[in-house]
Design a protein around this motif. Structure first.
Motif, short mmCIF file in Angstrom:
data_model
loop_
_atom_site.label_atom_id
_atom_site.label_comp_id
_atom_site.label_asym_id
_atom_site.label_seq_id
_atom_site.Cartn_x
_atom_site.Cartn_y
_atom_site.Cartn_z
N VAL A 164 65.73 18.87 44.75
CA VAL A 164 66.21 18.75 43.22
C VAL A 164 67.28 17.55 43.12
CG1 VAL A 164 67.63 19.66 41.61
CG2 VAL A 164 66.23 21.27 42.80
N LEU A 165 67.93 17.13 43.88
CA LEU A 165 68.74 15.98 44.01
C LEU A 165 67.65 14.65 44.10
CD1 LEU A 165 71.69 16.62 46.12
CD2 LEU A 165 71.62 16.71 43.68
N GLY A 166 66.91 14.78 44.95
CA GLY A 166 65.91 13.77 44.97
C GLY A 166 64.99 13.53 43.76
N GLY A 167 64.61 14.74 43.08
CA GLY A 167 63.99 14.46 41.98
C GLY A 167 64.72 13.95 40.87
N LEU A 168 66.06 14.39 40.58
CA LEU A 168 66.91 13.68 39.82
C LEU A 168 67.13 12.29 39.96
CD1 LEU A 168 69.60 16.53 39.36
CD2 LEU A 168 67.91 16.15 37.79
N PHE A 169 67.27 11.74 40.99
CA PHE A 169 67.41 10.39 41.33
C PHE A 169 66.25 9.70 40.95
CE2 PHE A 169 66.99 6.87 44.35
CZ PHE A 169 68.28 6.27 44.15
N LYS A 170 65.13 10.25 41.31
CA LYS A 170 63.58 9.68 41.02
C LYS A 170 63.62 9.57 39.35
CE LYS A 170 58.96 10.12 42.25
NZ LYS A 170 57.97 11.16 42.82
N LEU A 171 64.01 10.47 38.62
CA LEU A 171 63.96 10.39 36.93
C LEU A 171 64.94 9.44 36.67
CD1 LEU A 171 63.87 14.24 36.10
CD2 LEU A 171 61.94 12.60 35.97
N LEU A 172 66.16 9.04 37.08
CA LEU A 172 67.02 8.32 36.86
C LEU A 172 66.60 6.93 37.11
CD1 LEU A 172 69.94 7.44 35.84
CD2 LEU A 172 70.75 7.61 38.07
#
Length: 362
Positions: free
Chosen positions: A149-157
């Motif tokens: 989840v954190l990796g996906g949020l960083f990717k979206l950012l």
């Protein structure tokens, strides 16, 4: 030994080392490059809205921020509405699950003349080894899910920041790119940029139109079945099935099936059948026609580009394959010299061929 041989060996070794270093760097940065590619196409998609607002006197940075704010507000509102609806339905399903299980067990007992009991099934499940192992694996996999989840949020950012910079500094980026090219090539680069903006906008228009048609079709089905929250579910199906490649259809159909199961278990099968039938209609009838008109490419080319993009870049390739191929086709079409058809060629391609009867052998 010739004098050039040591230099040649050193040059070959240096080239091999540079190739290995470049290959290693490319594999390490492939994720960042894919994010930049997605951000570039997102910037092309919002370029018409930003340019229209900038033409009225607004600064491009503020215009880009307002466009992103509108998209974020719409997405947040939809996800909030969907989350509250889903939470209520899950609670209702959990409370009514024993009743559904009793009805299923009674139908099985009546059909196969068995004597199953819900309490016995519950005890056997609670004492089973696979359930205990599943709980242990789920407990140990919490950290993995959190990291994902954190990796996906960083990717979206990352994608959001790059797309914001590409859209806000679009003219400056074009000037910087044209400044390193000769004057004869600058017009071609600008024309390719404009074609990419037009084709990406056309692709998003076709996806939005298909999302609208899909939402209306599924809304009619859900209203007929009297499934609650039909408008929200129709919007969910339309958006997710069109804007999430590869797995979007399955994600879109799972939620209406879950809500329909809370109403009547048979309704879930009806929704599944409708999703499968409509998906075939969309893939073979609706999508090729709309895509070929809005993006101006042949339906077979559109389908082949999606398959090729998926094979090369996965879900990202499936998402950007059609606008990329449409841009390349429109740009290369200006350099293809076409000739007027001769009378024989025109007649052979426009008129149906007559049957020629061969003489029979005696």
């Amino acid at each position: 030994m010739p004098r050039w041989l040591p230099r040649a060996v050193i040059l070959v070794l240096a080239l091999v080392a540079c190739f290995q270093l470049g290959s290693w760097a490319f594999h390490q940065l492939i994720g960042l490059l894919l994010n930049i590619l997605i951000a570039f196409f997102l910037a092309l998609a919002i370029e018409p809205a930003v340019s229209r607002m900038a033409a009225r006197g607004m600064r491009r940075g503020i215009a880009t921020f307002l466009v992103f704010l509108g998209v974020f507000a719409a997405a947040a509102g939809f996800l909030t509405l969907l989350g509250s609806m889903l939470a209520g339905q899950i609670i209702e399903m959990v409370e009514g699950f024993p009743r559904y299980l009793d009805s299923v067990i009674n139908s099985i007992n009546a059909t196969f003349r068995t004597e199953l009991s819900r309490l016995e099934i519950q005890d056997s499940l609670l004492r089973s080894d696979w359930l205990r192992k599943y709980v242990q694996d789920s407990a140990t996999g919490v950290l993995d899910v959190s990291a994902t989840v954190l990796g996906g949020l960083f990717k979206l950012l990352t994608i959001g920041l790059f797309s914001f910079y590409f859209a806000a500094d679009g003219p400056r980026l074009r000037r910087a790119l044209c400044s390193v090219l000769p004057p004869a090539k600058q017009s071609e680069v600008l024309r390719a940029w404009e074609i990419a903006v037009a084709k990406t906008g056309g692709y998003l228009y076709s996806r939005g139109l298909m999302a609208l048609i899909s939402g209306i079709a599924h809304y009619i089905l859900l209203v007929i079945l009297e499934v609650p929250y039909a408008p929200a579910l129709a919007v969910w199906v339309g958006l997710v099935s069109q804007f999430i490649p590869t797995i979007g259809t399955y994600l879109a159909g799972a939620l209406p099936m879950l809500i329909a199961f809370a109403v009547n278990p048979w309704y879930a099968l009806y929704v599944l059948g409708f999703v499968v039938v409509y998906q075939q209609f969309e893939n073979y009838v609706l999508q090729p026609k709309l895509t070929s008109k809005t993006v101006d490419i042949h339906p077979a080319v559109a389908f082949g580009s999606v398959v090729a993009g998926t094979a090369l870049l996965g879900a990202v390739g499936a998402l950007i394959a059609i606008p990329a191929v449409a841009t390349l086709q429109a740009f290369l079409g200006a350099y293809v010299k076409r000739y007027e058809l001769t009378r024989d060629a025109d007649d052979s391609t426009s008129r149906p061929r007559r049957r020629v009867r061969l003489p029979r052998l005696r």
